[in-house]
Every structure is written in structure tokens, then in C-alpha cells.
Design an enzyme around this catalytic site. Structure first.
Site, PDB file in Angstrom:
ATOM      1  N   TYR A 254     -23.195  17.803 -80.172  1.00  0.00           N
ATOM      2  CA  TYR A 254     -23.059  17.495 -79.057  1.00  0.00           C
ATOM      3  C   TYR A 254     -24.263  18.029 -78.286  1.00  0.00           C
ATOM      4  O   TYR A 254     -24.776  19.333 -78.578  1.00  0.00           O
ATOM      5  CB  TYR A 254     -21.447  17.841 -78.331  1.00  0.00           C
ATOM      6  CG  TYR A 254     -21.481  19.754 -78.319  1.00  0.00           C
ATOM      7  CD1 TYR A 254     -22.954  20.581 -78.057  1.00  0.00           C
ATOM      8  CD2 TYR A 254     -19.752  19.657 -77.935  1.00  0.00           C
ATOM      9  CE1 TYR A 254     -22.416  21.580 -78.092  1.00  0.00           C
ATOM     10  CE2 TYR A 254     -20.252  20.906 -78.287  1.00  0.00           C
ATOM     11  CZ  TYR A 254     -20.814  21.987 -78.553  1.00  0.00           C
ATOM     12  OH  TYR A 254     -20.215  23.413 -78.270  1.00  0.00           O
ATOM     13  N   THR A 255     -24.414  17.653 -76.771  1.00  0.00           N
ATOM     14  CA  THR A 255     -26.477  17.868 -76.139  1.00  0.00           C
ATOM     15  C   THR A 255     -25.849  18.837 -75.610  1.00  0.00           C
ATOM     16  O   THR A 255     -26.618  19.843 -75.022  1.00  0.00           O
ATOM     17  CB  THR A 255     -26.051  17.205 -75.408  1.00  0.00           C
ATOM     18  OG1 THR A 255     -25.066  16.693 -74.656  1.00  0.00           O
ATOM     19  CG2 THR A 255     -26.518  15.405 -76.536  1.00  0.00           C
TER      20      THR A 255
ATOM     21  N   GLU B 268     -26.385  12.670 -82.202  1.00  0.00           N
ATOM     22  CA  GLU B 268     -26.452  13.472 -80.611  1.00  0.00           C
ATOM     23  C   GLU B 268     -25.575  12.840 -79.868  1.00  0.00           C
ATOM     24  O   GLU B 268     -25.800  11.546 -79.423  1.00  0.00           O
ATOM     25  CB  GLU B 268     -27.761  14.132 -79.951  1.00  0.00           C
ATOM     26  CG  GLU B 268     -28.035  15.330 -80.703  1.00  0.00           C
ATOM     27  CD  GLU B 268     -27.809  16.204 -80.492  1.00  0.00           C
ATOM     28  OE1 GLU B 268     -27.261  16.693 -79.434  1.00  0.00           O
ATOM     29  OE2 GLU B 268     -28.970  17.496 -80.815  1.00  0.00           O
TER      30      GLU B 268
ATOM     31  N   ASP C 192     -21.234  23.189 -82.287  1.00  0.00           N
ATOM     32  CA  ASP C 192     -21.068  21.831 -82.068  1.00  0.00           C
ATOM     33  C   ASP C 192     -20.905  20.750 -83.437  1.00  0.00           C
ATOM     34  O   ASP C 192     -21.466  21.697 -84.310  1.00  0.00           O
ATOM     35  CB  ASP C 192     -22.108  21.302 -81.602  1.00  0.00           C
ATOM     36  CG  ASP C 192     -23.740  20.765 -82.023  1.00  0.00           C
ATOM     37  OD1 ASP C 192     -23.866  22.457 -82.883  1.00  0.00           O
ATOM     38  OD2 ASP C 192     -24.244  20.597 -82.404  1.00  0.00           O
TER      39      ASP C 192
END
Length: 277
Positions: free
Chosen positions: A45-46, A109, A166
Site C-alpha cells: 500500500y502507498t 502498489e 504493508d
């Protein structure tokens, strides 16, 4: 007397004229001993919004990804790095016999804010169902084209459990399992093993060996140190996200046992008795 030098010069010029200006290739042969560069898919995840994600991954000079999945309505993918090339998404990483997985993986992403700290503790942001719909479509395509094994779609935290979280506990890994993309501990088999582990929990070294068998880089010391807790927590984040405190408990043991044990074969049907004449 000038004829000999003239002939030599003519021969030299003729030789120069035949030198090709490009290398010559014959594409009629293909080596059997080769394999696809892509062995893994790593999900991230960003921890930022879409504009900042684009700025970091497309215009920055340090990190990148092959694909960026937006949080727009509807979501879509930016293709940032061609799959034939390496993107810088994994960093220092390990899984099974591989390390530095940038060279052997595709990085995806997903735009997601990650988490925020609240008085009640850390709260993780959910992923949009439409994002996961798109992700599953892409993953199925990548798996087919690169022949990715089922156990090789991973989170960044799987390959870097000491430093990464993440895609986090809010990521719906079960949806990927239901789509046939990752293995999942079958609930009835887990329940059948839990009772025994509730009576007698395995030693820490058992947990370490089972986690290493799956692929995690985990100490093999027999000690419940912080590094081991971090790996257990990452495993729980994926398969038991309701509680991922890194404590080796009966449910975690049962899930590890099921994931590392072969699926029992179905009993063969008895042969039909011969018909009477």
C-alpha cells in the site's frame, strides 16, 4: 612500381566495406535451460493519496513499481515499469532461497492511506472492493503469463517482516484465496488441530521451523525474541487479522500446521461387486 601499393590500398578499402555496422544474429535457436525472470508478485500500500503516490513512484528517483492501482471511481492501473524490467519496490527482502526480490518480482502498489493513530490505537484503512476486483483480474493475468506458483503472491511484510507492514491487516487476503490465487488454511482442518494445540502448545522452535518452511526469514534460535514475534505477527496479519500481536498461540499453530501439511487424499471408492449372471 606503383601498381603493388595501389592494389594493397584497393584490397584494404574493399575489406572495410564489408564490416557490418550492426551485430549479426540468428534467432533460429532457443535454449532449453532458461526460466522467466518473474517468480513473485509483491503487494504494497502507498500510505498516501493518489497525487503523492504518482509523484513518489513515477517521478521520484529511488522507489518505483510496475503497477499503481488507483483509488478512483472506477479504479484503474498506471503501468509505470515494463514487466521485463526491474522496479525498485521490495528493498532488502527474503523469501525461501531468494533475497533482494526486486530482480525476481513484479511490484504492485495500491493507493491506500495505510493507518492512523487514534486514542483507541492504530486504525487501518479498508481497501475498496472495486480495487480488489481490479487487482484480482491483473493477478490472474500475471499468474497465467508468468506461470506464478500459488504461494508466490506475497505482501511486502512477508518478505521484509522486520521493517514493513504493508499491505496490512485490512487487506482482504481471503478474497485472493477464494479466487484461487493464494493458499489458505482450510477452516475445518484448522479447527480439528486447535484442540490439541490448546492442550499442548509447541515449542518456539516449532513455530520458527514452520514459518521458515512456508518461506519466511525467521530466526531458528528457539527463543521468542522480537524478530520472531515480528514474523509471527506478519503471518497472523494475513491469516488471522483479528489478532496479530505476535504471540504464538493455538490458532496460529493450527494454521501453520495445515498450511505446511499435505492435503489428505480422498479415499478411493470401493470396487463395485461383479454382476451376477
Amino acid at each position: 612500381m606503383k601498381i603493388v601499393p595501389l592494389l594493397a590500398l584497393t584490397a584494404l578499402l574493399a575489406g572495410c566495406a564489408t564490416v557490418p555496422d550492426q551485430p549479426r544474429f540468428d534467432h533460429s535457436l532457443t535454449a532449453r535451460a532458461q526460466s522467466d525472470r518473474v517468480k513473485y508478485v509483491i503487494l504494497h500500500y502507498t500510505v498516501s493519496d493518489l497525487p503523492r503516490s504518482i509523484n513518489t513512484l513515477a517521478h521520484g528517483s529511488t522507489v518505483s513499481a510496475h503497477y499503481l492501482l488507483t483509488d478512483t471511481n472506477p479504479p484503474f492501473f498506471y503501468t509505470l515499469v515494463d514487466e521485463s524490467r526491474q522496479s525498485n519496490h521490495a528493498g532488502y527482502s527474503n523469501w525461501k532461497i531468494y533475497n533482494q526480490l526486486n530482480a525476481a518480482s513484479i511490484g504492485i502498489e495500491i493507493v491506500n492511506p495505510g493507518f492512523k493513530e487514534t486514542p483507541q490505537g492504530r486504525v487501518y484503512a479498508p481497501f475498496q472492493p472495486a480495487q480488489i476486483d481490479q487487482l484480482i483480474l491483473l493477478l490472474k493475468d500475471i499468474v497465467k503469463r508468468h506461470n506464478i506458483p500459488m504461494g508466490n503472491i506475497l505482501g511486502h511484510n512477508d518478505i521484509a517482516p522486520q521493517r514493513k507492514q504493508d499491505p496490512g491487516p485490512a487487506f482482504p487476503w481471503k478474497r485472493l484465496a477464494d479466487a484461487g490465487l493464494i493458499p489458505w488454511p482450510e477452516p475445518s482442518r484448522v479447527a480439528a488441530r486447535m484442540a490439541g494445540y490448546q492442550e499442548q502448545l509447541p515449542e518456539v522452535i516449532w513455530f520458527q521451523r514452520k514459518l521458515a518452511e512456508i518461506g519466511y526469514a525467521v530466526p531458528q534460535t528457539g527463543e521468542l525474541d522480537q524478530a520472531t514475534r515480528n514474523v509471527i505477527s506478519v503471518f497472523q496479519t494475513k491469516y488471522r487479522p483479528a489478532l496479530f500481536d505476535g504471540t504464538p498461540d493455538a490458532e496460529t499453530a493450527a494454521q501453520l500446521d495445515v498450511l505446511t501439511a499435505p492435503v489428505p487424499a480422498l479415499p478411493s471408492a470401493p470396487a463395485a461387486p461383479p454382476e451376477e449372471n
